[in-house]
Design a protein around this motif. Structure first.
Motif, mmCIF file in Angstrom:
data_model
loop_
_atom_site.group_PDB
_atom_site.id
_atom_site.type_symbol
_atom_site.label_atom_id
_atom_site.label_comp_id
_atom_site.label_asym_id
_atom_site.label_seq_id
_atom_site.Cartn_x
_atom_site.Cartn_y
_atom_site.Cartn_z
ATOM 1 N N ASP A 51 0.849 -1.196 0.000
ATOM 2 C CA ASP A 51 0.000 0.000 0.000
ATOM 3 C C ASP A 51 0.882 1.242 0.000
ATOM 4 O O ASP A 51 1.439 1.619 1.023
ATOM 5 N N LEU A 52 0.978 1.882 -1.168
ATOM 6 C CA LEU A 52 1.848 3.046 -1.307
ATOM 7 C C LEU A 52 1.123 4.377 -1.179
ATOM 8 O O LEU A 52 1.745 5.400 -0.924
ATOM 9 N N ASN A 53 -0.208 4.386 -1.408
ATOM 10 C CA ASN A 53 -0.927 5.663 -1.381
ATOM 11 C C ASN A 53 -2.210 5.620 -0.554
ATOM 12 O O ASN A 53 -3.085 6.468 -0.719
ATOM 13 N N ARG A 54 -2.308 4.641 0.340
ATOM 14 C CA ARG A 54 -3.389 4.552 1.322
ATOM 15 C C ARG A 54 -4.783 4.503 0.682
ATOM 16 O O ARG A 54 -5.718 5.126 1.154
ATOM 17 N N ASP A 55 -4.919 3.752 -0.421
ATOM 18 C CA ASP A 55 -6.251 3.545 -0.984
ATOM 19 C C ASP A 55 -6.588 2.058 -0.942
ATOM 20 O O ASP A 55 -5.903 1.278 -0.277
ATOM 21 N N ALA A 56 -7.617 1.648 -1.662
ATOM 22 C CA ALA A 56 -8.101 0.267 -1.564
ATOM 23 C C ALA A 56 -7.372 -0.707 -2.483
ATOM 24 O O ALA A 56 -7.648 -1.904 -2.451
ATOM 25 N N TYR A 57 -6.434 -0.219 -3.293
ATOM 26 C CA TYR A 57 -5.818 -1.078 -4.310
ATOM 27 C C TYR A 57 -4.335 -1.300 -4.036
ATOM 28 O O TYR A 57 -3.618 -0.379 -3.643
ATOM 29 N N ALA A 58 -3.889 -2.529 -4.279
ATOM 30 C CA ALA A 58 -2.475 -2.866 -4.075
ATOM 31 C C ALA A 58 -1.622 -2.161 -5.126
ATOM 32 O O ALA A 58 -1.986 -2.080 -6.303
ATOM 33 N N ASP A 59 -0.496 -1.636 -4.688
ATOM 34 C CA ASP A 59 0.428 -0.921 -5.555
ATOM 35 C C ASP A 59 1.705 -1.743 -5.718
ATOM 36 O O ASP A 59 1.902 -2.755 -5.048
ATOM 37 N N VAL A 60 2.590 -1.268 -6.603
ATOM 38 C CA VAL A 60 3.806 -2.019 -6.922
ATOM 39 C C VAL A 60 5.001 -1.076 -7.021
ATOM 40 O O VAL A 60 4.879 0.035 -7.525
ATOM 41 N N ILE A 61 6.133 -1.556 -6.540
ATOM 42 C CA ILE A 61 7.419 -0.912 -6.834
ATOM 43 C C ILE A 61 8.237 -1.885 -7.671
ATOM 44 O O ILE A 61 8.357 -3.065 -7.331
ATOM 45 N N LEU A 62 8.771 -1.378 -8.772
ATOM 46 C CA LEU A 62 9.718 -2.133 -9.592
ATOM 47 C C LEU A 62 11.068 -1.433 -9.513
ATOM 48 O O LEU A 62 11.141 -0.207 -9.665
ATOM 49 N N VAL A 63 12.118 -2.200 -9.254
ATOM 50 C CA VAL A 63 13.481 -1.689 -9.378
ATOM 51 C C VAL A 63 14.074 -2.376 -10.594
ATOM 52 O O VAL A 63 14.052 -3.609 -10.701
ATOM 53 N N LEU A 64 14.573 -1.574 -11.522
ATOM 54 C CA LEU A 64 15.108 -2.107 -12.775
ATOM 55 C C LEU A 64 16.625 -2.029 -12.792
ATOM 56 O O LEU A 64 17.229 -1.231 -12.082
ATOM 57 N N LYS A 65 17.208 -2.876 -13.609
ATOM 58 C CA LYS A 65 18.658 -2.819 -13.823
ATOM 59 C C LYS A 65 18.938 -2.988 -15.308
ATOM 60 O O LYS A 65 18.199 -3.673 -16.020
ATOM 61 N N LYS A 66 19.992 -2.331 -15.742
ATOM 62 C CA LYS A 66 20.396 -2.438 -17.136
ATOM 63 C C LYS A 66 21.023 -3.812 -17.364
ATOM 64 O O LYS A 66 21.817 -4.279 -16.535
ATOM 65 N N LYS A 67 20.666 -4.458 -18.456
ATOM 66 C CA LYS A 67 21.267 -5.759 -18.765
ATOM 67 C C LYS A 67 22.768 -5.584 -18.949
ATOM 68 O O LYS A 67 23.217 -4.669 -19.630
ATOM 69 N N PRO A 83 16.630 2.438 -12.231
ATOM 70 C CA PRO A 83 15.342 3.123 -12.054
ATOM 71 C C PRO A 83 14.443 2.430 -11.032
ATOM 72 O O PRO A 83 14.368 1.204 -10.984
ATOM 73 N N LEU A 84 13.790 3.243 -10.203
ATOM 74 C CA LEU A 84 12.767 2.742 -9.283
ATOM 75 C C LEU A 84 11.437 3.337 -9.739
ATOM 76 O O LEU A 84 11.300 4.555 -9.842
ATOM 77 N N LEU A 85 10.479 2.468 -10.045
ATOM 78 C CA LEU A 85 9.171 2.886 -10.541
ATOM 79 C C LEU A 85 8.098 2.638 -9.495
ATOM 80 O O LEU A 85 8.039 1.553 -8.904
ATOM 81 N N ILE A 86 7.250 3.637 -9.269
ATOM 82 C CA ILE A 86 6.085 3.497 -8.396
ATOM 83 C C ILE A 86 4.859 3.363 -9.291
ATOM 84 O O ILE A 86 4.557 4.257 -10.080
ATOM 85 N N LEU A 87 4.181 2.211 -9.193
ATOM 86 C CA LEU A 87 3.008 1.925 -10.010
ATOM 87 C C LEU A 87 1.803 1.762 -9.103
ATOM 88 O O LEU A 87 1.799 0.905 -8.210
ATOM 89 N N LEU A 88 0.790 2.597 -9.310
ATOM 90 C CA LEU A 88 -0.389 2.572 -8.443
ATOM 91 C C LEU A 88 -1.485 1.697 -9.033
ATOM 92 O O LEU A 88 -1.836 1.819 -10.216
ATOM 93 N N GLY A 89 -2.027 0.820 -8.178
ATOM 94 C CA GLY A 89 -3.119 -0.064 -8.589
ATOM 95 C C GLY A 89 -4.404 0.721 -8.829
ATOM 96 O O GLY A 89 -4.704 1.671 -8.096
ATOM 97 N N TYR A 95 -2.365 -0.836 -13.676
ATOM 98 C CA TYR A 95 -1.437 -0.022 -12.892
ATOM 99 C C TYR A 95 -1.054 1.229 -13.669
ATOM 100 O O TYR A 95 -0.876 1.183 -14.887
ATOM 101 N N THR A 96 -0.929 2.343 -12.949
ATOM 102 C CA THR A 96 -0.519 3.605 -13.546
ATOM 103 C C THR A 96 0.827 4.022 -12.959
ATOM 104 O O THR A 96 1.005 3.995 -11.739
ATOM 105 N N LEU A 97 1.762 4.403 -13.853
ATOM 106 C CA LEU A 97 3.053 4.887 -13.388
ATOM 107 C C LEU A 97 2.857 6.245 -12.724
ATOM 108 O O LEU A 97 2.432 7.206 -13.360
ATOM 109 N N ALA A 98 3.165 6.324 -11.420
ATOM 110 C CA ALA A 98 2.963 7.560 -10.665
ATOM 111 C C ALA A 98 4.257 8.349 -10.498
ATOM 112 O O ALA A 98 4.231 9.574 -10.436
ATOM 113 N N ALA A 99 5.392 7.659 -10.412
ATOM 114 C CA ALA A 99 6.663 8.351 -10.185
ATOM 115 C C ALA A 99 7.822 7.439 -10.556
ATOM 116 O O ALA A 99 7.696 6.210 -10.523
#
Length: 198
Positions: A51-67, A83-89, A95-99
């Motif tokens: 829960d990243l934004n205190r709503d009813a939907y599960a959110d996701v963080i992705l940490v990426l790395k360059k191959k 890159p660290l991506l914040i994706l809101l459920g 999911y929507t990319l928020a930051a």
């Protein structure tokens, strides 16, 4: 006796994190719906739900790395950014990319002799933390925590700190944690883990 037991347990946790580093080298599987957020030439280093934004939907963080980052990253002159991506459920289970931030996770060779310093992401009730562990003889941890602001619909630096100790004396830990009183109001997107503080 209790102090020795505490630090023995602490050291064991750090060792477990080092083993976790090795296990992290396997490709992280993510749901198909999230794969469109992975740019060409990158793969997922970490995937965490919460829960990243205190709503009813599960959110996701992705940490990426360059191959191939372990061959191209140079901690001194050209650290390969992760890159660290914040994706809101959403209500429709999308999911929507928020930051996004390219300066919240240390590079693959930023951990010194201990190797890749990244140990993981934790999420809880509008807070999330980026966790690192590295060093050689002199070991260190660094946990950077961000807090969601409903009014501003953004995340701000909440705490930044960790421990330092020598590998031969893990019971002699020095802890330093900085808060908003020290660094002021810093949005997630403007935080720079590579910036050296005076």
């Amino acid at each position: 006796m209790k102090i020795t037991l505490f630090f023995a347990t602490f050291f064991q946790l750090l060792t477990t994190n080092s083993i976790h580093h090795i296990q992290q080298q396997d490709e992280v599987q993510v749901p198909v719906i999230l794969r469109k957020n992975i740019p060409k030439g990158y793969e997922v280093l970490a995937f965490e739900k919460g829960d990243l934004n205190r709503d009813a939907y599960a959110d996701v963080i992705l940490v990426l790395k360059k191959k191939g980052e372990e061959k191209t990253s140079d901690v001194n002159d050209h650290p390969e950014k992760r890159p660290l991506l914040i994706l809101l459920g959403q209500a429709d289970k999308s999911y929507t990319l928020a930051a996004r931030s390219d300066n919240s996770v240390y590079c693959v060779d930023c951990g010194g002799m201990m190797g890749d310093p990244f140990t993981g992401i934790s999420i809880k009730n509008g807070y999330f933390s980026v966790e690192h562990y590295g060093g050689s003889g002199q070991r260190w941890t660094r946990i950077v925590t961000f807090k969601y602001s409903p009014a501003e619909k953004n995340w701000f630096l909440f705490k930044d700190g960790g421990d330092r100790f020598h590998a031969t004396a893990p019971e002699e830990v020095k802890t330093e944690v900085r808060t908003v009183k020290n660094f002021g109001k810093i949005p997630f997107q403007k935080f720079d883990i590579y910036k050296h503080e005076d």
